[in-house]
Enzyme design. Sequence first.
Site, PDB file in Angstrom:
ATOM      1  N   HIS A 162       0.836  -1.214   0.000  1.00 41.89           N
ATOM      2  CA  HIS A 162       0.000   0.000   0.000  1.00 41.89           C
ATOM      3  C   HIS A 162       0.877   1.273   0.000  1.00 41.89           C
ATOM      4  O   HIS A 162       0.867   2.049   0.958  1.00 41.89           O
ATOM      5  CB  HIS A 162      -0.872  -0.066   1.261  1.00 41.89           C
ATOM      6  N   GLU A 265      -1.154   1.638  -5.231  1.00 46.15           N
ATOM      7  CA  GLU A 265      -0.920   0.395  -4.481  1.00 46.15           C
ATOM      8  C   GLU A 265      -0.881  -0.827  -5.397  1.00 46.15           C
ATOM      9  O   GLU A 265      -1.772  -1.012  -6.238  1.00 46.15           O
ATOM     10  CB  GLU A 265      -2.038   0.228  -3.448  1.00 46.15           C
TER      11      GLU A 265
END
Length: 292
Positions: A162, A265
């Site tokens: 992420h 991400e």
Amino acid sequence: MNDVFGRPGIRFSTGPGGLTVAALDSGAATASLTLLGAHVLSFQRSGSRPVLWLSERAMFEEGKPIRGGIPICWPWFAQHPEDAAMPAHGIARTRLWEVSETGAEDGDLRLALELRDEPSSRRLWPHAFRWRFEVRLTDRLRVSLTAANLSNEAAVCSGALHSYFAVSDIRAIRIHGLEQTAYLDSLEERQLKFQDGPIAFEGEVDRIYTDTTAECHIEDPGWERRIGIAKTGSLSTVVWNPWIAKAKRMPDFGDEEYLRMVCVETANAGSDLVSIPPSGSHTLGAEHWEES
Ligand code: TA6
């Protein structure tokens, strides 16, 4: 720890919240990560600006996620698929990992960490596992999560590396690479939509681009640079900026910080699930670099 795992360019020390932090310096770039969550906190080319963003209000406490850098969201992305009471983004990012290996050759640094299942994890994720996270630093940052399924039934996973990137002004940047790509709009019940041109930001954006292996670039005119993002083992790319209202609602996120960050991400999310057979494994990998 330095006696066992210290190398030229790799040193361990006690960082914020008393957490153990590894500092890497390849000569061409620096990076750092904490054993909490095997969480990369920083990546910066020598003489340049930070590539990764970290909130000034980030918390450094075992059991809590760190806001910024590269949280490891595994073995589920966002809300747990069956139980909303479970922690968001899985269990990997809030547990203490152990260093398993380090290496340094001619400005190419490597650091690996591992996490194994235990009774407390099996209450949240009913599989025996061995997860390995590897960081490689040259002038680029490469990270990879290899999830081995040690149980005797298939493990269906989702997840993300992420990455939070530092930008001059979210309103000025564009993200290239996802043109002509379908996405699920997480702001509208994951309604299916279609991306026409480059991604621009005029409000909160929270999108799962699906069935894509594309390399992306963040074009940042304010800092006259592009950030490259390449990936392996990933069919989704998630793009997120919380904008004003959501930034205000997050205690570990400064009210104005939304202007200086964007998440791109490397993920498997939405319908892009990964089924790892017994004794099998899956590797999710991301590479980040700066072009000026
Ligand atoms: O990046 C996509 C997302 O799922 C957003 O919806 C937002 O919740 C973000 O992750 C951060 O999640 P966190 O649990 O770290 O606050």
